[in-house]
Design a protein around this motif. Structure first.
Motif, short mmCIF file in Angstrom:
data_model
loop_
_atom_site.label_atom_id
_atom_site.label_comp_id
_atom_site.label_asym_id
_atom_site.label_seq_id
_atom_site.Cartn_x
_atom_site.Cartn_y
_atom_site.Cartn_z
N LEU A 31 0.83 -1.20 0.00
CA LEU A 31 0.00 0.00 0.00
C LEU A 31 0.87 1.25 0.00
CD1 LEU A 31 -2.50 -1.07 2.82
CD2 LEU A 31 -2.55 -1.71 0.39
N HIS A 32 0.60 2.14 -0.94
CA HIS A 32 1.36 3.40 -1.03
C HIS A 32 0.75 4.46 -0.12
CE1 HIS A 32 -1.56 5.78 -3.39
NE2 HIS A 32 -1.89 4.63 -3.97
N GLY A 33 1.42 5.59 -0.05
CA GLY A 33 0.93 6.71 0.75
C GLY A 33 0.79 7.96 -0.09
N PHE A 34 1.01 9.11 0.53
CA PHE A 34 0.94 10.42 -0.12
C PHE A 34 2.30 11.09 0.06
CE2 PHE A 34 0.51 15.00 0.16
CZ PHE A 34 -0.31 15.32 -0.91
N PRO A 35 2.82 11.72 -0.98
CA PRO A 35 2.26 11.86 -2.32
C PRO A 35 2.95 10.92 -3.29
CG PRO A 35 3.90 13.57 -1.94
CD PRO A 35 3.96 12.62 -0.77
N ASP A 36 2.52 9.68 -3.32
CA ASP A 36 3.15 8.73 -4.22
C ASP A 36 2.11 7.76 -4.77
OD1 ASP A 36 2.86 7.60 -1.72
OD2 ASP A 36 4.66 6.39 -1.82
N THR A 37 2.58 6.70 -5.41
CA THR A 37 1.73 5.74 -6.10
C THR A 37 2.32 4.35 -5.89
OG1 THR A 37 2.98 5.73 -8.19
CG2 THR A 37 1.32 7.49 -7.90
N PRO A 38 1.66 3.30 -6.38
CA PRO A 38 2.25 1.96 -6.23
C PRO A 38 3.57 1.77 -6.95
CG PRO A 38 0.25 1.90 -7.58
CD PRO A 38 0.30 3.25 -6.94
N TRP A 39 3.97 2.72 -7.81
CA TRP A 39 5.27 2.58 -8.47
C TRP A 39 6.42 2.70 -7.48
CZ3 TRP A 39 5.79 0.46 -13.00
CH2 TRP A 39 4.73 0.51 -13.91
N THR A 40 6.18 3.20 -6.28
CA THR A 40 7.26 3.25 -5.29
C THR A 40 7.61 1.85 -4.76
OG1 THR A 40 5.62 3.82 -3.60
CG2 THR A 40 6.87 5.62 -4.55
N TRP A 41 6.85 0.84 -5.18
CA TRP A 41 7.18 -0.55 -4.81
C TRP A 41 7.95 -1.26 -5.92
CZ3 TRP A 41 6.88 -0.84 0.07
CH2 TRP A 41 5.87 -0.19 0.78
N ARG A 42 8.49 -0.50 -6.87
CA ARG A 42 9.15 -1.10 -8.04
C ARG A 42 10.44 -1.83 -7.70
NH1 ARG A 42 9.61 4.49 -8.42
NH2 ARG A 42 11.74 5.33 -8.40
N GLU A 43 11.01 -1.57 -6.53
CA GLU A 43 12.20 -2.31 -6.09
C GLU A 43 11.80 -3.55 -5.29
OE1 GLU A 43 15.22 -1.67 -6.94
OE2 GLU A 43 15.19 0.40 -7.63
N LEU A 44 10.85 -3.40 -4.39
CA LEU A 44 10.43 -4.53 -3.55
C LEU A 44 9.67 -5.58 -4.35
CD1 LEU A 44 10.23 -5.71 -0.67
CD2 LEU A 44 8.07 -4.46 -0.43
N GLY A 45 8.84 -5.14 -5.30
CA GLY A 45 8.02 -6.09 -6.06
C GLY A 45 8.84 -7.18 -6.74
N PRO A 46 9.80 -6.83 -7.59
CA PRO A 46 10.61 -7.87 -8.24
C PRO A 46 11.42 -8.70 -7.25
CG PRO A 46 10.83 -5.77 -9.40
CD PRO A 46 10.09 -5.49 -8.12
N TYR A 47 11.89 -8.04 -6.17
CA TYR A 47 12.69 -8.76 -5.18
C TYR A 47 11.88 -9.89 -4.55
CZ TYR A 47 15.42 -9.55 -0.91
OH TYR A 47 16.14 -10.13 0.10
N LEU A 48 10.68 -9.59 -4.10
CA LEU A 48 9.86 -10.63 -3.48
C LEU A 48 9.34 -11.63 -4.50
CD1 LEU A 48 7.80 -8.56 -0.86
CD2 LEU A 48 9.83 -9.96 -0.47
N ALA A 49 9.05 -11.17 -5.71
CA ALA A 49 8.58 -12.09 -6.75
C ALA A 49 9.64 -13.15 -7.05
CB ALA A 49 8.22 -11.32 -8.01
N LEU A 194 1.54 13.20 -9.47
CA LEU A 194 0.69 14.25 -10.04
C LEU A 194 -0.15 13.71 -11.19
CD1 LEU A 194 3.17 17.24 -9.88
CD2 LEU A 194 0.96 17.10 -8.72
N THR A 195 0.38 12.75 -11.93
CA THR A 195 -0.40 12.13 -13.00
C THR A 195 -1.63 11.41 -12.44
OG1 THR A 195 1.55 11.85 -14.40
CG2 THR A 195 -0.33 10.44 -14.88
N ALA A 196 -1.47 10.76 -11.30
CA ALA A 196 -2.60 10.06 -10.66
C ALA A 196 -3.60 11.04 -10.06
CB ALA A 196 -2.09 9.11 -9.58
N LEU A 197 -3.19 12.31 -9.92
CA LEU A 197 -4.03 13.32 -9.27
C LEU A 197 -4.29 14.49 -10.22
CD1 LEU A 197 -2.29 13.32 -5.76
CD2 LEU A 197 -4.30 12.02 -6.48
N GLN A 198 -4.41 14.20 -11.50
CA GLN A 198 -4.62 15.27 -12.47
C GLN A 198 -5.99 15.92 -12.32
OE1 GLN A 198 -3.84 13.37 -16.27
NE2 GLN A 198 -1.87 14.41 -16.43
N ARG A 199 -7.01 15.13 -12.14
CA ARG A 199 -8.37 15.66 -12.10
C ARG A 199 -8.67 16.28 -10.73
NH1 ARG A 199 -12.43 11.09 -13.54
NH2 ARG A 199 -11.18 10.04 -11.93
N PRO A 200 -9.48 17.32 -10.69
CA PRO A 200 -9.82 17.96 -9.41
C PRO A 200 -10.40 16.98 -8.40
CG PRO A 200 -10.53 19.34 -11.23
CD PRO A 200 -10.06 18.05 -11.84
#
Length: 294
Positions: A31-49, A194-200
């Protein structure tokens, strides 16, 4: 290893998720937080996989392309129900693990309160339990820690301002990445957020995390005892949450928990020191749980 992108229906919402690993491997929800997205797991994801886990990182409710909350509720208990529904929808079993960073950590604490047996292992990063954040104000000896944390948390008050806070995210989000992880080149991650939060409506949703969870009822829920042991990781150079909160957090962690300070890392420690953080999380998840299961 590039993740697969899927749409998953759970708890009345359609979630966009990033997936690493094989479908039949034990589940790890991140689970990600603010101000980020699930892409912040791009290091852990492959490692655990690579170690036999299926890692799924959702865009949380309100973060595009996941749906907005149909009930307009962005409190931690509401998002905890999303997590429990995702566990079921993804075929999770008693071997599953839950990992949360920042607001994802707050939601992880809420899951341990609501349904602690759902996941075998819990990990939180960067934000201690609410009781630990309040603890410095209970003793004169630690009051300076609490006051220092209040100064760092100025953005929490700013995010309460309807309209003004939403319009300021283009400047605020890059600033928070710079301030919270000093010296870390998080420019691309700020842009992704910011891309995930483009819309008001998405901007409003992300800020509702702060508004809904600072209500008295949410705070009372947040300081309730946690229901399962967990691994808590905190960057020594965190510019968001003071590392001095880590020893204050330990009395509020259930027996069997572990709290670790990660050197040379700030708030986004899973990206700054992945070789350290991945190893700590991987070993914690692989350890036998109190019932002797993996």
């Amino acid at each position: 290893m590039n993740p697969e992108r899927l749409r998953v229906s759970a708890n009345g919402l359609a979630f966009e998720v990033l997936v690493w690993g094989r479908p039949d491997d034990p589940l790890v929800l991140c689970l990600h937080g603010f101000p980020d997205t699930p892409w912040t797991w791009r290091e852990l994801g492959p490692y655990l996989a690579a170690r036999g886990r299926r890692v799924v990182a959702p865009f949380l409710r309100g973060y595009a392309p996941t749906d907005l909350a149909p009930d307009d509720d962005y409190s931690a208990p509401a998002i905890a129900q999303d997590v429990l529904a995702l566990h079921a929808a993804l075929g999770g079993d008693t071997r599953a693990a839950l990992v949360g960073h920042d607001w994802g950590a707050v939601v992880t604490y809420a899951v341990t309160q609501a349904a602690p047996a759902t996941f075998a292992r819990y990990v939180t990063l960067a934000v201690p339990p609410t009781a630990a954040v309040i603890a410095p104000f209970r003793r004169r000896a630690t009051l300076t820690i609490g006051l220092g944390q209040l100064r760092r948390s100025w953005y929490t008050a700013f995010n309460q301002l309807p309209g003004i806070a939403e319009r300021s995210l283009d400047r605020l989000i890059p600033k928070l990445w710079r301030d919270w992880s000093p010296g870390f080149a998080g420019r691309g991650d700020a842009e992704t957020a910011l891309t995930a939060l483009q819309r008001p409506e998405n901007r409003r949703a992300a800020l509702r995390y702060y508004r809904d969870n600072l209500r008295p009822g949410a705070i009372r829920t947040g300081i309730a005892p946690l229901g399962a042991p967990l691994l808590y990781l905190h960057g020594v150079d965190d510019g968001c949450m003071r590392v001095e909160l880590l020893p204050l957090a330990e009395p509020h962690l259930p027996p069997g928990s572990r709290a670790v300070a990660v050197d040379d890392a700030g708030h986004f420690l899973q990206l700054e020191k992945p070789e350290v953080v991945n190893g700590l999380i991987g070993r914690w998840i692989a350890e036998r749980d109190p019932n002797g299961q993996r």
